[in-house]
Write a protein that holds these residues in place. Structure first.
Motif, short mmCIF file in Angstrom:
data_model
loop_
_atom_site.label_atom_id
_atom_site.label_comp_id
_atom_site.label_asym_id
_atom_site.label_seq_id
_atom_site.Cartn_x
_atom_site.Cartn_y
_atom_site.Cartn_z
N UNK A 211 0.83 -1.19 0.00
CA UNK A 211 0.00 0.00 0.00
C UNK A 211 0.87 1.25 0.00
N UNK A 212 0.86 2.02 -1.07
CA UNK A 212 1.70 3.22 -1.11
C UNK A 212 1.27 4.23 -0.05
N UNK A 213 2.27 4.76 0.65
CA UNK A 213 1.99 5.77 1.67
C UNK A 213 2.91 6.98 1.49
N UNK A 214 3.53 7.06 0.33
CA UNK A 214 4.61 8.01 0.14
C UNK A 214 4.16 9.46 0.16
N UNK A 215 2.88 9.74 0.03
CA UNK A 215 2.44 11.13 -0.05
C UNK A 215 2.78 11.92 1.21
N UNK A 216 3.09 11.23 2.29
CA UNK A 216 3.45 11.92 3.52
C UNK A 216 4.95 12.00 3.73
N UNK A 217 5.74 11.52 2.77
CA UNK A 217 7.19 11.54 2.94
C UNK A 217 7.75 12.92 2.62
N UNK A 218 8.56 13.43 3.52
CA UNK A 218 9.13 14.76 3.35
C UNK A 218 10.62 14.72 3.00
N UNK A 219 11.23 13.57 3.07
CA UNK A 219 12.67 13.47 2.92
C UNK A 219 13.23 14.15 1.68
N UNK A 220 12.67 13.90 0.49
CA UNK A 220 13.31 14.46 -0.72
C UNK A 220 13.30 15.97 -0.78
N UNK A 221 12.50 16.61 0.05
CA UNK A 221 12.36 18.06 -0.02
C UNK A 221 13.22 18.78 1.02
N UNK A 222 13.64 18.10 2.07
CA UNK A 222 14.34 18.76 3.16
C UNK A 222 15.68 18.13 3.52
N UNK A 223 15.89 16.87 3.16
CA UNK A 223 17.03 16.17 3.73
C UNK A 223 17.73 15.28 2.73
N UNK A 224 18.92 14.86 3.10
CA UNK A 224 19.66 13.86 2.34
C UNK A 224 20.33 12.90 3.32
N UNK A 225 20.60 11.71 2.84
CA UNK A 225 21.44 10.78 3.56
C UNK A 225 22.69 10.56 2.71
N UNK A 226 23.84 10.79 3.31
CA UNK A 226 25.11 10.68 2.61
C UNK A 226 25.81 9.42 3.11
N UNK A 227 26.06 8.50 2.20
CA UNK A 227 26.64 7.22 2.57
C UNK A 227 28.15 7.33 2.76
N UNK A 228 28.73 6.32 3.38
CA UNK A 228 30.15 6.35 3.72
C UNK A 228 31.04 6.47 2.49
N UNK A 229 30.54 6.02 1.33
CA UNK A 229 31.33 6.12 0.10
C UNK A 229 31.13 7.44 -0.63
N UNK A 286 6.01 9.13 7.87
CA UNK A 286 6.65 10.41 8.18
C UNK A 286 7.94 10.13 8.92
N UNK A 287 9.09 10.43 8.35
CA UNK A 287 10.37 10.09 8.96
C UNK A 287 10.51 10.65 10.37
N UNK A 288 11.15 9.85 11.22
CA UNK A 288 11.24 10.22 12.64
C UNK A 288 11.94 11.55 12.86
N UNK A 289 12.87 11.90 11.99
CA UNK A 289 13.63 13.12 12.19
C UNK A 289 12.88 14.37 11.77
N UNK A 290 11.83 14.20 10.94
CA UNK A 290 11.19 15.36 10.33
C UNK A 290 9.80 15.56 10.91
N UNK A 291 9.63 16.63 11.65
CA UNK A 291 8.35 16.92 12.28
C UNK A 291 7.75 18.19 11.68
N UNK A 292 7.84 18.30 10.37
CA UNK A 292 7.38 19.52 9.73
C UNK A 292 5.86 19.54 9.59
N UNK A 293 5.31 20.73 9.61
CA UNK A 293 3.90 20.92 9.34
C UNK A 293 3.62 20.61 7.87
N UNK A 294 2.51 19.96 7.59
CA UNK A 294 2.20 19.60 6.21
C UNK A 294 2.01 20.83 5.33
N UNK A 295 1.70 21.95 5.92
CA UNK A 295 1.59 23.18 5.13
C UNK A 295 2.92 23.50 4.47
N UNK A 296 3.99 23.33 5.21
CA UNK A 296 5.31 23.58 4.65
C UNK A 296 5.63 22.60 3.55
#
Length: 304
Positions: A211-229, A286-296
């Protein structure tokens, strides 16, 4: 910071300082990944700071698929980040707190946020998920950190000092048993009381569903994960490097963030709701690190 977006760069980073770990937890995604073990190049982090890669960030967490206390340049990394006026967080299994050298230990207590993954409330419950754990030693290590805070700030934890750095959070993860999570929190509070914070995460490793739930994902708009390489990914669930925006050894982060064709297509997929396969099956709403208001979030989507 929330009211002053600079869309040229992300605001929250996860940097995987190492993908090595001293634990062999059976459900860790490290064991399904084919990535070679490596440490993040400290000279690359210095270069990132010099060329402005960190300029828009206010929070950088040193974590992903490894144990950051194994990283030999932890003290240097924390200093570089904080000299760039960023808060720094670190997530650890806690087993090496008493074994690291003085410089590493000072870096640990210098962090603004410190999360310790404990996943249980005694030896029996903890070792179900972390077979290598020694619960008694972990309790002693946590108390050591709490004693240092008490020496610095006093004992008024409940009202003030629990929220002074390092803010120490005990994290309990379970796959589906909410009663276990609550039981663990209650029992841990009996041990540590109000000296730290407590958080529970359900289904952390169950990152895929039909079941897709991605509409609530904020990661691509505010954050990145940078891998060890050095690879730049949209979030902390890219264990197999499914979506790579670019590599920081080849380009600065501002260029990757704004000009990467992969990122452009990824962002476009959110507007069209034709999501990438990895995102379409992600069950982490909704990623644990991101507690943004959905308006933003909606404002950011509409600005694309």
């Amino acid at each position: 910071m929330i009211g002053n977006f600079n869309f040229d760069l992300p605001e929250i980073y996860q940097i995987e300082v190492t993908n090595r770990c001293n634990f062999s937890c059976p459900n860790c995604p490290r064991f399904t990944s084919n990535r070679a073990e490596t440490d993040f190049d400290i000279d690359l982090l210095k270069l990132m700071a010099k060329r402005g890669d960190l300029d828009n960030s206010y929070f950088i967490e040193l974590q992903f698929a490894g144990e950051p206390l194994l990283y030999p340049y932890l003290d240097k990394a924390v200093n570089i980040i904080q000299e760039n006026n960023c808060m720094v967080g670190l997530s650890t299994n806690g087993s090496l707190i008493k074994e690291i050298d003085k410089a590493q230990f000072n870096a640990l207590i210098q962090c603004d946020y410190l999360t310790i993954s404990i996943d249980g409330y005694n030896q029996e419950t903890c070792e179900r998920y972390r077979p290598d754990i020694n619960f008694g030693e972990l309790v002693d290590s946590i108390n050591l950190l709490l004693d240092i805070k008490e020496d610095e700030y006093g004992t008024d934890y409940l009202y003030e000092n629990v929220n002074k750095s390092p803010i120490i959070t005990l994290q309990i993860v379970n796959f589906s048993d909410e009663a276990y999570l609550e039981k663990s929190k209650i029992e841990l509070k009996k041990i540590f009381g109000g000296k730290c914070l407590y958080t529970t995460i359900k289904n952390y490793f169950h990152t895929f569903s039909d079941k897709p739930t991605i509409d609530l994902c904020l990661n691509p708009f505010f954050s990145v994960t940078i891998l060890a390489n050095g690879n730049v990914t949209p979030c902390c669930y890219m264990f197999d490097e499914d979506i790579i925006y670019g590599n920081l050894k080849d380009a600065d982060l501002r260029t990757i963030w704004n000009e990467s064709e992969v990122r452009k297509e990824h962002i476009k997929s959110f507007k069209t709701e034709q999501y990438f396969e990895r995102c379409n099956k992600c069950s982490m709403r909704s990623p644990a690190l991101l507690h943004w208001d959905m308006v933003l979030y909606n404002r950011r989507r509409s600005s694309i």
